[in-house]
Write an enzyme that holds these catalytic residues in place. Structure first.
Site, PDB file in Angstrom:
ATOM      1  N   ARG A   1       0.555  -1.394   0.118  1.00  0.00           N
ATOM      2  CA  ARG A   1      -0.066   0.210   0.074  1.00  0.00           C
ATOM      3  C   ARG A   1       1.001   1.289   0.029  1.00  0.00           C
ATOM      4  O   ARG A   1       0.492   2.373  -0.388  1.00  0.00           O
ATOM      5  CB  ARG A   1      -0.943   0.107   1.169  1.00  0.00           C
ATOM      6  N   CYS A   2       2.281   1.190   0.207  1.00  0.00           N
ATOM      7  CA  CYS A   2       3.064   2.254   0.222  1.00  0.00           C
ATOM      8  C   CYS A   2       3.576   2.635  -1.103  1.00  0.00           C
ATOM      9  O   CYS A   2       4.517   1.674  -1.690  1.00  0.00           O
ATOM     10  CB  CYS A   2       3.912   1.926   1.291  1.00  0.00           C
ATOM     11  N   SER A   3       3.439   3.691  -1.704  1.00  0.00           N
ATOM     12  CA  SER A   3       4.364   4.038  -2.686  1.00  0.00           C
ATOM     13  C   SER A   3       5.600   4.064  -2.712  1.00  0.00           C
ATOM     14  O   SER A   3       6.408   3.341  -3.716  1.00  0.00           O
ATOM     15  CB  SER A   3       3.669   5.328  -3.558  1.00  0.00           C
TER      16      SER A   3
END
Length: 115
Positions: free
Chosen positions: A11-13
């Site tokens: 979920r973390c770019s």
């Protein structure tokens, strides 16, 4: 067996970018979704040693858990590590490990230091 391991949060770019850099460079990567597979206190201590940083430097200090657990006032490394073990959201991401070295991939291009 892969040469690289990434503590990854899809979920973390920044975490996705770090993984993409490794894959673009043709590196075989073991992806560890640390939010799903909690890390033990010993695993966190080991990665801190490889990163050569303190527990607080590994923490996401803007998370609600950091504030609600009053971790700003905590001075014990062991207590901070225990908090990260119980609340993995507190761990900065992504962490890329190769052998006895690791980098905190912020910015994601820091993974190039291990290549």
């Amino acid at each position: 067996m892969s040469n690289y391991q990434i503590w990854h949060n899809p979920r973390c770019s920044k975490s996705r970018q770090a993984l993409a850099i490794l894959e673009e460079k043709g590196r075989e990567v073991e992806v560890v979704k640390y939010m799903d597979t909690l890390k033990s206190i010993n695993e966190i201590k080991e990665v801190l040693k490889k990163l050569n940083i303190s527990a607080r430097e590994l923490m996401r200090t803007t998370e609600d858990e950091y504030k609600s657990l009053n971790l700003k006032e905590e001075s014990s490394e062991d207590k901070l590590i225990e908090a990260m073990s119980i609340h993995p959201k507190l761990i900065q991401r992504a962490i890329v490990i190769k052998g006895d070295k690791a980098v905190l991939a912020r910015p994601p291009e820091k993974v190039l230091e291990l290549i």
